[in-house]
Design a protein around this motif. Sequence first.
Motif, PDB file in Angstrom:
ATOM      1  N   ARG A 444      20.761 -25.046  -4.296  1.00 30.83           N
ATOM      2  CA  ARG A 444      21.520 -26.025  -3.521  1.00 30.83           C
ATOM      3  C   ARG A 444      22.992 -25.725  -3.696  1.00 30.83           C
ATOM      4  NH1 ARG A 444      19.583 -31.097  -5.008  1.00 30.83           N
ATOM      5  NH2 ARG A 444      21.134 -31.354  -6.671  1.00 30.83           N
ATOM      6  N   LEU A 445      23.680 -25.517  -2.563  1.00 36.72           N
ATOM      7  CA  LEU A 445      25.123 -25.274  -2.538  1.00 36.72           C
ATOM      8  C   LEU A 445      25.772 -26.459  -1.840  1.00 36.72           C
ATOM      9  CD1 LEU A 445      25.166 -21.516  -1.448  1.00 36.72           C
ATOM     10  CD2 LEU A 445      25.378 -22.416  -3.768  1.00 36.72           C
ATOM     11  N   GLY A 446      26.351 -27.358  -2.606  1.00 37.58           N
ATOM     12  CA  GLY A 446      26.927 -28.556  -2.006  1.00 37.58           C
ATOM     13  C   GLY A 446      25.827 -29.416  -1.412  1.00 37.58           C
ATOM     14  N   GLU A 447      25.829 -29.558  -0.098  1.00 41.00           N
ATOM     15  CA  GLU A 447      24.803 -30.342   0.577  1.00 41.00           C
ATOM     16  C   GLU A 447      23.718 -29.469   1.194  1.00 41.00           C
ATOM     17  OE1 GLU A 447      26.809 -32.701   3.426  1.00 41.00           O
ATOM     18  OE2 GLU A 447      27.878 -33.941   1.957  1.00 41.00           O
ATOM     19  N   ILE A 453      18.081 -15.548   1.057  1.00 37.42           N
ATOM     20  CA  ILE A 453      17.441 -14.432   1.763  1.00 37.42           C
ATOM     21  C   ILE A 453      18.318 -13.184   1.792  1.00 37.42           C
ATOM     22  CG2 ILE A 453      16.037 -15.934   3.212  1.00 37.42           C
ATOM     23  CD1 ILE A 453      18.048 -15.545   5.463  1.00 37.42           C
ATOM     24  N   GLU A 454      19.610 -13.325   1.524  1.00 37.83           N
ATOM     25  CA  GLU A 454      20.496 -12.162   1.505  1.00 37.83           C
ATOM     26  C   GLU A 454      21.712 -12.466   0.640  1.00 37.83           C
ATOM     27  OE1 GLU A 454      23.162  -9.296   4.479  1.00 37.83           O
ATOM     28  OE2 GLU A 454      21.831 -10.838   5.311  1.00 37.83           O
ATOM     29  N   LYS A 455      22.105 -11.453  -0.118  1.00 38.50           N
ATOM     30  CA  LYS A 455      23.282 -11.600  -0.980  1.00 38.50           C
ATOM     31  C   LYS A 455      24.032 -10.280  -0.966  1.00 38.50           C
ATOM     32  CE  LYS A 455      22.757 -11.522  -5.421  1.00 38.50           C
ATOM     33  NZ  LYS A 455      22.456 -11.839  -6.829  1.00 38.50           N
ATOM     34  N   ASN A 456      25.264 -10.280  -0.401  1.00 41.47           N
ATOM     35  CA  ASN A 456      26.089  -9.077  -0.382  1.00 41.47           C
ATOM     36  C   ASN A 456      27.471  -9.417  -0.912  1.00 41.47           C
ATOM     37  OD1 ASN A 456      27.578 -10.172   1.870  1.00 41.47           O
ATOM     38  ND2 ASN A 456      25.917  -9.484   3.214  1.00 41.47           N
ATOM     39  N   LEU A 457      28.391  -8.457  -0.784  1.00 39.63           N
ATOM     40  CA  LEU A 457      29.714  -8.652  -1.364  1.00 39.63           C
ATOM     41  C   LEU A 457      30.561  -9.658  -0.602  1.00 39.63           C
ATOM     42  CD1 LEU A 457      30.686  -5.000  -2.338  1.00 39.63           C
ATOM     43  CD2 LEU A 457      29.858  -6.824  -3.822  1.00 39.63           C
ATOM     44  N   LEU A 458      30.186  -9.991   0.625  1.00 39.29           N
ATOM     45  CA  LEU A 458      31.004 -10.901   1.432  1.00 39.29           C
ATOM     46  C   LEU A 458      30.406 -12.296   1.531  1.00 39.29           C
ATOM     47  CD1 LEU A 458      32.051  -8.541   4.361  1.00 39.29           C
ATOM     48  CD2 LEU A 458      33.494  -9.366   2.515  1.00 39.29           C
ATOM     49  N   VAL A 459      29.104 -12.403   1.821  1.00 38.31           N
ATOM     50  CA  VAL A 459      28.493 -13.703   2.075  1.00 38.31           C
ATOM     51  C   VAL A 459      27.132 -13.784   1.399  1.00 38.31           C
ATOM     52  CG1 VAL A 459      29.667 -14.020   4.293  1.00 38.31           C
ATOM     53  CG2 VAL A 459      27.428 -12.901   4.221  1.00 38.31           C
ATOM     54  N   THR A 460      26.615 -15.016   1.340  1.00 35.30           N
ATOM     55  CA  THR A 460      25.247 -15.285   0.895  1.00 35.30           C
ATOM     56  C   THR A 460      24.564 -16.084   1.995  1.00 35.30           C
ATOM     57  OG1 THR A 460      25.889 -15.294  -1.430  1.00 35.30           O
ATOM     58  CG2 THR A 460      23.835 -16.399  -0.856  1.00 35.30           C
ATOM     59  N   ARG A 461      23.332 -15.674   2.348  1.00 37.14           N
ATOM     60  CA  ARG A 461      22.603 -16.341   3.435  1.00 37.14           C
ATOM     61  C   ARG A 461      21.419 -17.110   2.850  1.00 37.14           C
ATOM     62  NH1 ARG A 461      24.472 -11.726   6.103  1.00 37.14           N
ATOM     63  NH2 ARG A 461      25.622 -12.215   8.005  1.00 37.14           N
ATOM     64  N   LEU A 462      21.268 -18.364   3.338  1.00 37.86           N
ATOM     65  CA  LEU A 462      20.183 -19.242   2.911  1.00 37.86           C
ATOM     66  C   LEU A 462      19.311 -19.600   4.102  1.00 37.86           C
ATOM     67  CD1 LEU A 462      22.134 -21.786   0.653  1.00 37.86           C
ATOM     68  CD2 LEU A 462      21.076 -19.645  -0.036  1.00 37.86           C
ATOM     69  N   ARG A 463      18.012 -19.801   3.841  1.00 33.66           N
ATOM     70  CA  ARG A 463      17.092 -20.337   4.845  1.00 33.66           C
ATOM     71  C   ARG A 463      16.586 -21.676   4.340  1.00 33.66           C
ATOM     72  NH1 ARG A 463      13.647 -16.343   5.572  1.00 33.66           N
ATOM     73  NH2 ARG A 463      14.598 -15.573   7.502  1.00 33.66           N
ATOM     74  N   THR A 464      16.885 -22.747   5.094  1.00 37.26           N
ATOM     75  CA  THR A 464      16.515 -24.087   4.667  1.00 37.26           C
ATOM     76  C   THR A 464      15.033 -24.342   4.950  1.00 37.26           C
ATOM     77  OG1 THR A 464      17.040 -25.094   6.806  1.00 37.26           O
ATOM     78  CG2 THR A 464      18.855 -24.832   5.239  1.00 37.26           C
ATOM     79  N   ILE A 470      21.750 -20.262   7.114  1.00 38.94           N
ATOM     80  CA  ILE A 470      23.121 -20.717   6.881  1.00 38.94           C
ATOM     81  C   ILE A 470      23.847 -19.632   6.102  1.00 38.94           C
ATOM     82  CG2 ILE A 470      24.577 -22.467   5.811  1.00 38.94           C
ATOM     83  CD1 ILE A 470      22.330 -24.455   6.232  1.00 38.94           C
ATOM     84  N   THR A 471      25.024 -19.228   6.585  1.00 41.36           N
ATOM     85  CA  THR A 471      25.849 -18.217   5.936  1.00 41.36           C
ATOM     86  C   THR A 471      26.980 -18.899   5.188  1.00 41.36           C
ATOM     87  OG1 THR A 471      25.348 -16.610   7.674  1.00 41.36           O
ATOM     88  CG2 THR A 471      27.258 -16.163   6.304  1.00 41.36           C
ATOM     89  N   VAL A 472      27.078 -18.597   3.894  1.00 47.97           N
ATOM     90  CA  VAL A 472      28.084 -19.230   3.045  1.00 47.97           C
ATOM     91  C   VAL A 472      28.981 -18.137   2.479  1.00 47.97           C
ATOM     92  CG1 VAL A 472      28.484 -20.731   1.064  1.00 47.97           C
ATOM     93  CG2 VAL A 472      26.409 -20.998   2.448  1.00 47.97           C
TER      94      VAL A 472
END
Length: 617
Positions: A444-447, A453-464, A470-472
């Motif tokens: 859980r990131l905030g809300e 599902i993906e983690k790279n040097l720029l963003v992290t992607r979540l599937r709810t 959601i790209t964070v």
Amino acid sequence: MRSVFSFLLTILTIHQSLAQDSSKVSQDSTTNAQLIATTRLLRESDSLIRADAATKAALEEQILQLSNNNQRKKELEQQLAVIVQADSLRKVHQRERILRMKAISQGIPVAPFGDTLFRVYNKLGPFKPSDRAANISRKLQLIEKDPFYSPDSIRVVPNENNVDVVYNDMIIQTITDDDALWLDQDKARVADTYAALIRKAIQQEKAQHSVQYILVRLGWLALILVVLGFIIFGINRLFRSLRKRLVREKDRYVKGVKVKNYALLNQQKQLSLIYSALGVVRIVLILLVLYITLPLIFGIFPWTKGIADKLIDWTLSPIKSILLGIFSYLPKLLTILVIYVVTRLLIRLVNYLASEIACGNLKINGFYTDWAWPTASGIKFLLYAFMFVVIFPYLPGSDSKVFQGVSVFLGILFSLGSSSAISNVVAGFVITYMRPFKIGDRIRLGEITGDVIEKNLLVTRLRTTKNEEITVPNASILNGHTVNFTSSSKDLGLILHTTVTIGYDVPWKQVHDLLVRAALATDGILKDRQPFVLQTALNDFSVAYEINAYTEKSHRMSEIYSLLNQQIQDHFNEAGVEIMSPQYHAHRDGNTTTIPASYMPGNYEPPAFKVKVDHKP
């Protein structure tokens, strides 16, 4: 305007001519200085050889006179042998010096009619080699224009110390000892050779200006023009027939260009492009034929041969410069290839080590397996950056001010426009080594709650749980807090908890028992770890009970919560226990909940509630 342009063009031409003349004068001065210095060395060597020859002759005469004195004769013969050996070595060194200096100092060519007849290597009196060569060329041109010229008039005449090549009463050239030294020949032989070359050159030049010669050359010119016309006509006819055939059979050859389902070019556009390409090819072929033919046309006559040479030089000079540039760049290119190959080998080694660590075959204390590939990516980035820094000086034009200015400009643009991207990259590295989560974890990131599902040097992607991706940005993750539901679920078990409120009239032990049994009956709850209940609040009208149960299936949290609530409802309904969530008010007898049973009469019955309903007509 045209007159101004012509004036500027004239000024530019004069400036170029003066620059060329100045360069030529400087080059001639350097060449003359080299020739004069070399001639002086050769003259000194020749003087030593002549001195040795005189000494040798004197010794030979003394040896002949000493017929009885064998001891003295033997000493003189030894001296003679030493002088002969030194003389032979000096001659060899002189010949080697001549060959070596000829390779460095090419001499001044004598070319009155275009082709070089011979070269002048040394001066004569006050005249430098370049002056002598220009003088000889001018005299030969005058002789060629003489209508009463006869080859027999060119003779070799010896004088006191030199040998002259003369035409009637005009001295064409004087052959000196220095000239003979340069050619390593006798003066008379050099003069005979030069006289023969002069006769042949003048005879050829006169033949080229004869009427018969001109008529033959005109015939060749006409033939070349006719062949050129036929070739151009054939090229035009060929392309015209190709165009007609293309129009006639366009449905067979032209079908458009499609990329998957997208029509990149339809038939008409493709046909127009083919027509344009054919026209360009036709023009290029005609220009190529003309360019090949023009040197042949200008080369027919001697007085236009220079134009042909210039046309060929204009073509070959750029090609030669390009080839020489490529050839001279080969060492740097090989250096770049070696640096690239070494870098690639190091990157392959990094990939191999990362794969071994990620698979668990190679273990390093304190280094986790999920660090392998991010660390490998960082090392590979540094290797490529180092490779570019090392290769940069070897790139063509890297020392150019324009190239350096553009590089600085692009660097400034990159640094100004990528501040947020760089912060995300730095945050990505920090998150990698903090290890707050990994691919597949429920976090859980905030809300936002979902699976990584993906983690790279720029963003992290979540599937709810609703299948929303959601790209964070990594910088936002680093600045906030992260809840990981999966990291401890396998070892410690994830504790799912929910709260119900029950009235004071129900014994707390019964509530605890019902909640524990409901939890154990829920699919996904661990049976080997006993659920437990916490009484979290004593409210005004109810008690808050929190059931805590263990699970290792963090990705089914929502489903397990739903099943747990269902089981709580079923078990409490079966036991006749009222759940007061949400709260509501009810009229009841409070004696049984506030007065202990031992204080109540034995036959006590709760009073009934009287409810009156008004029926309105």
